[in-house]
Design an enzyme around this catalytic site. Structure first.
Site, PDB file in Angstrom:
ATOM      1  N   ASP A   1       0.874  -1.161   0.000  1.00 60.91           N
ATOM      2  CA  ASP A   1       0.000   0.000   0.000  1.00 60.91           C
ATOM      3  C   ASP A   1       0.917   1.219   0.000  1.00 60.91           C
ATOM      4  O   ASP A   1       2.022   1.165   0.543  1.00 60.91           O
ATOM      5  CB  ASP A   1      -0.879  -0.015   1.250  1.00 60.91           C
ATOM      6  CG  ASP A   1      -1.541   1.317   1.491  1.00 60.91           C
ATOM      7  OD1 ASP A   1      -2.307   1.745   0.616  1.00 60.91           O
ATOM      8  OD2 ASP A   1      -1.267   1.933   2.530  1.00 60.91           O
ATOM      9  N   CYS A   2       0.479   2.306  -0.577  1.00 67.65           N
ATOM     10  CA  CYS A   2       1.325   3.508  -0.635  1.00 67.65           C
ATOM     11  C   CYS A   2       0.942   4.535   0.418  1.00 67.65           C
ATOM     12  O   CYS A   2       1.733   4.892   1.277  1.00 67.65           O
ATOM     13  CB  CYS A   2       1.256   4.127  -2.027  1.00 67.65           C
ATOM     14  SG  CYS A   2       2.276   5.608  -2.201  1.00 67.65           S
TER      15      CYS A   2
END
Length: 240
Positions: free
Chosen positions: A12-13
């Site tokens: 996930d960013c």
């Protein structure tokens, strides 16, 4: 189970690599400064999470920067503030200014020596291109909500990722999904049978901030409070 058992880290960013909560708070200041009553940081983030999750369910193909413009409008209505369309659009574009956590670039550069690195993010491609410059590493694959036409926690996003990695010769057992959000990431990772690593950025805060409450807490295989801590743990395992 050891960190060295895996061949690819899928990330996930926003919330994990990029400090989206600080970015949100800064980007929302033109709105929150006009609200008649004081709002706590967590109150702002929780309201944002509620409207963002609702909008993602109803308009799964909308680009993230456009979706955030709608979130800004809904927050303004909830808090009784008049805003212009231009204000809403400006907030959607503010994502490109959200900062990386200070430990992120160095940790990614270290981990790149040992793993393939992949992004699985609820973002549009143009917006991510700005964030990518802050991360200072070349990813082996970048998979966005815009690519898929849905937002996590939809299992479609994880199906797409697994299929994409399969074409690269990587199976489920090679993947360690690495993320902050229990709601967006760890719960669907559990459902897909993926190992996961919790980067618990909010370990000193209460609640779930800019993510929704996941309900029954999902399991995870590793827990660290930062990307730097993950990289250090990998180094320790190599020395063992």
């Amino acid at each position: 189970m050891r960190l060295t058992d895996f061949k690819v880290l899928t990330f996930d960013c926003y919330g994990t690599l990029i400090d989206w909560e600080s970015g949100m708070i800064e980007g929302l200041k033109p709105l929150t400064s006009k609200v008649q009553r004081p709002l706590s940081r967590n109150e702002i983030l929780q309201a944002h999470a509620r409207h963002e999750s609702t909008q993602q369910r109803h308009t799964p193909t909308m680009r993230y920067r456009d979706l955030l413009a709608v979130v800004y409008k809904r927050l303004a209505e909830e808090w009784g503030v008049v805003v212009s369309h231009e204000d809403c659009v400006a907030y959607g574009l503010s994502v490109r200014n959200w900062p990386a956590f200070s430990d992120t670039p160095g940790a990614l550069q270290y981990l790149k020596k040992f793993y393939k690195l992949v992004i699985l993010s609820n973002v549009d491609n143009e917006t991510f291109s700005y964030s990518n410059k802050r991360l200072q590493v070349d990813f082996d694959a970048i998979i966005t909500a815009e690519d898929i036409g849905s937002y996590k926690p939809s299992l479609k996003n994880f199906d797409y990722m697994i299929e994409t990695l399969g074409a690269m010769g990587l199976g489920k057992g090679d993947i360690l999904h690495t993320a902050e959000s229990l709601f967006h990431d760890h719960k669907p990772a559990n459902a897909m049978g993926l190992a996961s690593c919790w980067i618990h950025r909010r370990h000193q805060d209460e609640g779930f901030g800019a993510t929704m409450n996941p309900g029954d807490l999902p399991k995870y295989d590793f827990r660290f409070t930062s990307m730097g801590e993950l990289a250090a743990a990998h180094q320790d395992q190599l020395r063992a």
